[in-house]
Design an enzyme around this catalytic site. Structure first.
Site, PDB file in Angstrom:
ATOM      1  N   GLY A 150       0.605  -1.142   0.054  1.00 11.56           N
ATOM      2  CA  GLY A 150       0.064   0.042  -0.019  1.00 11.56           C
ATOM      3  C   GLY A 150       0.806   1.456   0.224  1.00 11.56           C
ATOM      4  O   GLY A 150       0.094   2.181  -0.463  1.00 11.56           O
ATOM      5  N   GLU A 179       3.650  -6.581   2.410  1.00  9.30           N
ATOM      6  CA  GLU A 179       3.544  -7.167   0.802  1.00  9.30           C
ATOM      7  C   GLU A 179       3.630  -5.826  -0.099  1.00  9.30           C
ATOM      8  O   GLU A 179       2.864  -5.466  -0.938  1.00  9.30           O
ATOM      9  CB  GLU A 179       2.066  -7.691   0.436  1.00  9.30           C
ATOM     10  CG  GLU A 179       1.826  -8.955   1.589  1.00  9.30           C
ATOM     11  CD  GLU A 179       0.522  -9.400   1.662  1.00  9.30           C
ATOM     12  OE1 GLU A 179      -0.376  -8.617   1.050  1.00  9.30           O
ATOM     13  OE2 GLU A 179       0.081 -10.488   2.242  1.00  9.30           O
ATOM     14  N   ARG A 209       4.143  -1.614  -5.342  1.00  8.81           N
ATOM     15  CA  ARG A 209       4.486  -0.371  -6.008  1.00  8.81           C
ATOM     16  C   ARG A 209       5.772   0.271  -5.683  1.00  8.81           C
ATOM     17  O   ARG A 209       6.400   0.939  -6.411  1.00  8.81           O
ATOM     18  CB  ARG A 209       3.297   0.531  -5.986  1.00  8.81           C
ATOM     19  CG  ARG A 209       3.178   1.900  -6.695  1.00  8.81           C
ATOM     20  CD  ARG A 209       2.311   2.708  -6.194  1.00  8.81           C
ATOM     21  NE  ARG A 209       0.903   2.086  -6.148  1.00  8.81           N
ATOM     22  CZ  ARG A 209       0.038   2.255  -7.000  1.00  8.81           C
ATOM     23  NH1 ARG A 209       0.125   2.745  -7.954  1.00  8.81           N
ATOM     24  NH2 ARG A 209      -1.115   1.493  -6.779  1.00  8.81           N
ATOM     25  N   ARG A 216      -3.130   2.732 -16.645  1.00 10.45           N
ATOM     26  CA  ARG A 216      -3.375   3.115 -15.492  1.00 10.45           C
ATOM     27  C   ARG A 216      -4.062   4.669 -15.547  1.00 10.45           C
ATOM     28  O   ARG A 216      -5.217   4.789 -14.854  1.00 10.45           O
ATOM     29  CB  ARG A 216      -2.204   3.417 -14.506  1.00 10.45           C
ATOM     30  CG  ARG A 216      -1.345   2.106 -14.222  1.00 10.45           C
ATOM     31  CD  ARG A 216      -0.255   2.458 -13.088  1.00 10.45           C
ATOM     32  NE  ARG A 216      -0.959   2.832 -11.826  1.00 10.45           N
ATOM     33  CZ  ARG A 216      -1.005   3.720 -11.220  1.00 10.45           C
ATOM     34  NH1 ARG A 216      -0.595   4.823 -11.790  1.00 10.45           N
ATOM     35  NH2 ARG A 216      -1.612   4.026 -10.132  1.00 10.45           N
ATOM     36  N   TYR A 261      -7.589   4.838 -13.894  1.00 16.95           N
ATOM     37  CA  TYR A 261      -7.860   5.416 -12.533  1.00 16.95           C
ATOM     38  C   TYR A 261      -7.672   7.028 -12.705  1.00 16.95           C
ATOM     39  O   TYR A 261      -7.495   7.694 -11.632  1.00 16.95           O
ATOM     40  CB  TYR A 261      -6.791   4.774 -11.741  1.00 16.95           C
ATOM     41  CG  TYR A 261      -6.614   3.541 -11.257  1.00 16.95           C
ATOM     42  CD1 TYR A 261      -7.359   2.832 -10.748  1.00 16.95           C
ATOM     43  CD2 TYR A 261      -5.535   2.702 -12.048  1.00 16.95           C
ATOM     44  CE1 TYR A 261      -7.332   1.273 -10.726  1.00 16.95           C
ATOM     45  CE2 TYR A 261      -5.448   1.426 -11.736  1.00 16.95           C
ATOM     46  CZ  TYR A 261      -6.305   0.742 -11.205  1.00 16.95           C
ATOM     47  OH  TYR A 261      -6.285  -0.711 -11.157  1.00 16.95           O
ATOM     48  N   CYS A 280      -8.650   3.673 -30.132  1.00 17.82           N
ATOM     49  CA  CYS A 280      -9.953   4.194 -30.403  1.00 17.82           C
ATOM     50  C   CYS A 280     -10.902   4.367 -29.323  1.00 17.82           C
ATOM     51  O   CYS A 280     -12.009   3.989 -29.323  1.00 17.82           O
ATOM     52  CB  CYS A 280     -10.553   3.328 -31.829  1.00 17.82           C
ATOM     53  SG  CYS A 280     -10.625   1.668 -31.147  1.00 17.82           S
ATOM     54  N   GLU A 281     -10.202   4.942 -28.422  1.00 18.11           N
ATOM     55  CA  GLU A 281     -11.066   5.196 -27.119  1.00 18.11           C
ATOM     56  C   GLU A 281     -10.574   6.585 -26.726  1.00 18.11           C
ATOM     57  O   GLU A 281      -9.563   6.982 -26.295  1.00 18.11           O
ATOM     58  CB  GLU A 281     -10.861   4.263 -25.918  1.00 18.11           C
ATOM     59  CG  GLU A 281     -10.738   2.729 -26.567  1.00 18.11           C
ATOM     60  CD  GLU A 281     -12.086   2.334 -26.087  1.00 18.11           C
ATOM     61  OE1 GLU A 281     -12.919   2.639 -25.342  1.00 18.11           O
ATOM     62  OE2 GLU A 281     -12.193   1.051 -26.553  1.00 18.11           O
ATOM     63  N   TYR A 296       2.297  -2.266 -12.121  1.00 19.27           N
ATOM     64  CA  TYR A 296       0.997  -2.245 -12.878  1.00 19.27           C
ATOM     65  C   TYR A 296       1.100  -1.459 -14.255  1.00 19.27           C
ATOM     66  O   TYR A 296       0.106  -0.688 -14.449  1.00 19.27           O
ATOM     67  CB  TYR A 296      -0.025  -1.210 -11.741  1.00 19.27           C
ATOM     68  CG  TYR A 296       0.077  -1.928 -10.520  1.00 19.27           C
ATOM     69  CD1 TYR A 296      -0.365  -3.246 -10.100  1.00 19.27           C
ATOM     70  CD2 TYR A 296       0.561  -1.119  -9.282  1.00 19.27           C
ATOM     71  CE1 TYR A 296      -0.366  -3.784  -8.665  1.00 19.27           C
ATOM     72  CE2 TYR A 296       0.576  -1.785  -8.119  1.00 19.27           C
ATOM     73  CZ  TYR A 296       0.187  -3.040  -7.676  1.00 19.27           C
ATOM     74  OH  TYR A 296       0.046  -3.571  -6.647  1.00 19.27           O
TER      75      TYR A 296
HETATM   76  N1  LLP Z   1      -1.175  -7.179  -0.867  1.00 23.38           N
HETATM   77  C1  LLP Z   1      -2.394  -7.328  -1.268  1.00 23.38           C
HETATM   78  C2  LLP Z   1      -3.327  -8.174  -0.667  1.00 23.38           C
HETATM   79  C3  LLP Z   1      -2.798  -6.608  -2.485  1.00 23.38           C
HETATM   80  O1  LLP Z   1      -4.077  -6.536  -2.818  1.00 23.38           O
HETATM   81  C4  LLP Z   1      -1.739  -5.506  -3.130  1.00 23.38           C
HETATM   82  C5  LLP Z   1      -2.147  -4.607  -4.288  1.00 23.38           C
HETATM   83  C6  LLP Z   1      -0.640  -5.520  -2.573  1.00 23.38           C
HETATM   84  C7  LLP Z   1      -0.208  -6.231  -1.488  1.00 23.38           C
HETATM   85  C8  LLP Z   1       0.444  -4.653  -3.238  1.00 23.38           C
HETATM   86  O2  LLP Z   1       0.028  -3.234  -3.074  1.00 23.38           O
HETATM   87  P1  LLP Z   1       1.249  -2.197  -3.413  1.00 23.38           P
HETATM   88  O3  LLP Z   1       2.310  -2.161  -2.395  1.00 23.38           O
HETATM   89  O4  LLP Z   1       1.562  -2.418  -4.897  1.00 23.38           O
HETATM   90  O5  LLP Z   1       0.289  -0.783  -3.063  1.00 23.38           O
HETATM   91  N2  LLP Z   1      -3.557  -1.542 -10.316  1.00 23.38           N
HETATM   92  C9  LLP Z   1      -3.406  -0.503  -9.538  1.00 23.38           C
HETATM   93  C10 LLP Z   1      -3.018  -1.108  -8.012  1.00 23.38           C
HETATM   94  C11 LLP Z   1      -3.780  -2.337  -7.694  1.00 23.38           C
HETATM   95  C12 LLP Z   1      -3.494  -2.923  -6.438  1.00 23.38           C
HETATM   96  C13 LLP Z   1      -3.861  -4.097  -5.899  1.00 23.38           C
HETATM   97  N3  LLP Z   1      -3.348  -4.717  -4.747  1.00 23.38           N
HETATM   98  C14 LLP Z   1      -2.709   0.455 -10.081  1.00 23.38           C
HETATM   99  O6  LLP Z   1      -2.347   0.550 -11.071  1.00 23.38           O
HETATM  100  O7  LLP Z   1      -2.465   1.332  -9.401  1.00 23.38           O
END
Ligand code: LLP
Length: 422
Positions: A248, A282, A285, A322, A326, A352-353, A381
């Protein structure tokens, strides 16, 4: 007009007089070798981000489970493994990628809001470090599966603490209305129930309230809620091993300051204060996001009379989803800026969007057809969300390490794409 400060990211990716470079390799060199669009990652930036996070824990018992969903290209996963990372997998495909990259099952946590029976059975027989369980029904199914196989499943309960991550609603997961996890108020009795089942070994509490979170307060409150629950469970006699605080931590896409690894880890450690449990995180990003760029070429510049300037690229939402998905912002820069004042431009792709737009009213130096453009902070991502809409083959990926670059994924061909079809 949006003006973005220069040079906010790691020194691994920078402009210099020879043009934009990734470590010691120029963007132009990789683009000449691979063609555009292509993704390029800096191994140094990945190492640096991982080490910062790891070092921030000091002596505190911890495990970093890199979130494969952010970027699971084999070379990136192997790089993370070489640094000592473990992994968080969200599908059986990701579990298999981890195994093929040499991770042991006990280095894998398996998460996912809708794990199929086949996925659960595989995770149970592999004996992964933890299956992060999302519902009472899933617990029931896991118990039955493990008992049928004559084994026990190591499970962590994913709790939903009803905390607003204050991120984009599409990537927030910790509110009561979200589909993720079990309401935290039900967790104590549920884990007690888990502990009494023959097929289950409760090993931890898991919480993940969203992604691209740039305020520490929601992360700390979620961690505190999980730690409080774990303390109650330990006092109930449930021998938990770990607290998994999920991913996160956000990155700076636009140059605005965001908390660093040190502040983030201090907040988590403080939230878990006094807990004898190991801490797991976990991150996805924050480890790979800033390490990647998308190289793309200008295919058209269209100036409407008295109106907008459209810079049309050979990359679009098929390569980088992205912005369309978003409204995400990514810095976009010429690889080698031409002289002249920045003027506002809409930077768009060839799809074409109308949502196929990377930026609106971005202050952009003069650009001409054929110029190379760098889209920043796409290591997470980016490639993983690519699609082949319009029969556009997936772009290649390169990894730079010092003054060397290697192709870590070749460009998909139309034959690759059609090989599945009758
Ligand atoms: N753990 C779980 C259970 C998750 O669902 C996620 C991300 C992470 C860890 C890793 O989170 P991070 O450290 O990367 O924030 N496609 C979206 C992001 C979707 C994230 C989904 N879950 C984007 O492009 O921003």
């Amino acid at each position: 007009m949006i003006t973005v400060p220069r040079a906010v990211s790691a020194p691994f990716l920078q402009h210099d007089p020879g043009g934009f470079r990734i470590e010691s390799v120029t963007a132009a060199d990789v683009a000449a070798g691979l063609g555009t669009p292509c993704y390029v990652y800096s191994a140094g930036a990945v190492r640096d981000a991982y080490h910062r996070l790891d070092a921030a824990f000091g002596d505190h018992p911890h495990a970093i489970h890199y979130a494969l969903k952010a970027n699971s290209t084999l070379a990136i996963v192997r790089l993370l493994r070489s640094l000592g990372s473990r992994v968080d997998a969200n599908s059986m495909g990701e579990v298999d990628v981890a195994l093929r990259c040499g991770f042991a099952p006990r280095e894998i946590v398996f998460t996912g809001v809708g794990k199929s029976a086949a996925e659960l059975a595989r995770a149970v027989t592999l004996d992964v470090h933890a299956i992060n369980v999302e519902s009472p029904g899933e617990l029931e199914r896991l118990d039955q599966l493990a008992t049928a196989h004559g084994v026990t499943a190591r499970v962590a309960l994913r709790v939903n603490p009803d905390i607003d991550a204050q991120s984009h609603p599409h990537i927030s997961t910790g509110l009561r209305d979200n589909k993720f996890g079990v309401p935290i108020a039900l967790a104590r009795s549920l884990v007690g129930d888990m502990a009494r089942r023959r097929g289950l070994v409760p090993v931890g509490i898991h919480v993940h309230i969203g992604s691209q979170i740039t305020l520490l307060d929601p992360l700390a409150r979620a961690a505190e809620a999980a730690a409080t629950l774990a303390r109650e469970l330990l006092s109930d006699g449930v021998p938990l091993e770990q607290l998994d605080f999920g991913g996160g931590l956000g990155i700076s896409y636009d140059g605005a300051p965001v908390p660093g690894a040190g502040a983030y880890v201090r907040a988590l450690v403080a939230a878990a204060a006094g807990s004898p449990l190991a801490l797991a995180i976990e991150p996805g990003r924050s480890i790979v996001g800033p390490a990647g760029v998308l190289l793309t070429t200008v295919v058209d510049v269209k100036q409407l009379p008295g109106g907008r300037r459209f810079v049309v690229l050979d990359a679009g939402m098929t390569e980088l989803m992205r912005p369309a998905l978003y409204g995400a912002f990514h810095r976009i820069e010429p690889a080698r800026p031409r002289a002249g004042a920045a003027e506002p431009a809409d930077v768009v792709g060839p799809i074409c969007e109308s949502t196929d737009r990377f930026a609106r009213d971005l202050a952009l130096a003069p650009l001409e057809v054929g110029d190379l453009v760098v889209v920043r902070d796409v290591g997470a991502y980016g490639a993983v969300l690519g699609s082949t809409y319009l029969r556009r083959p997936l772009p290649p990926e390169a990894l730079v390490d010092g003054d060397r670059w290697t192709t870590i994924r070749r460009r998909q061909t139309l034959d690759d794409l059609l090989s599945l079809e009758a």
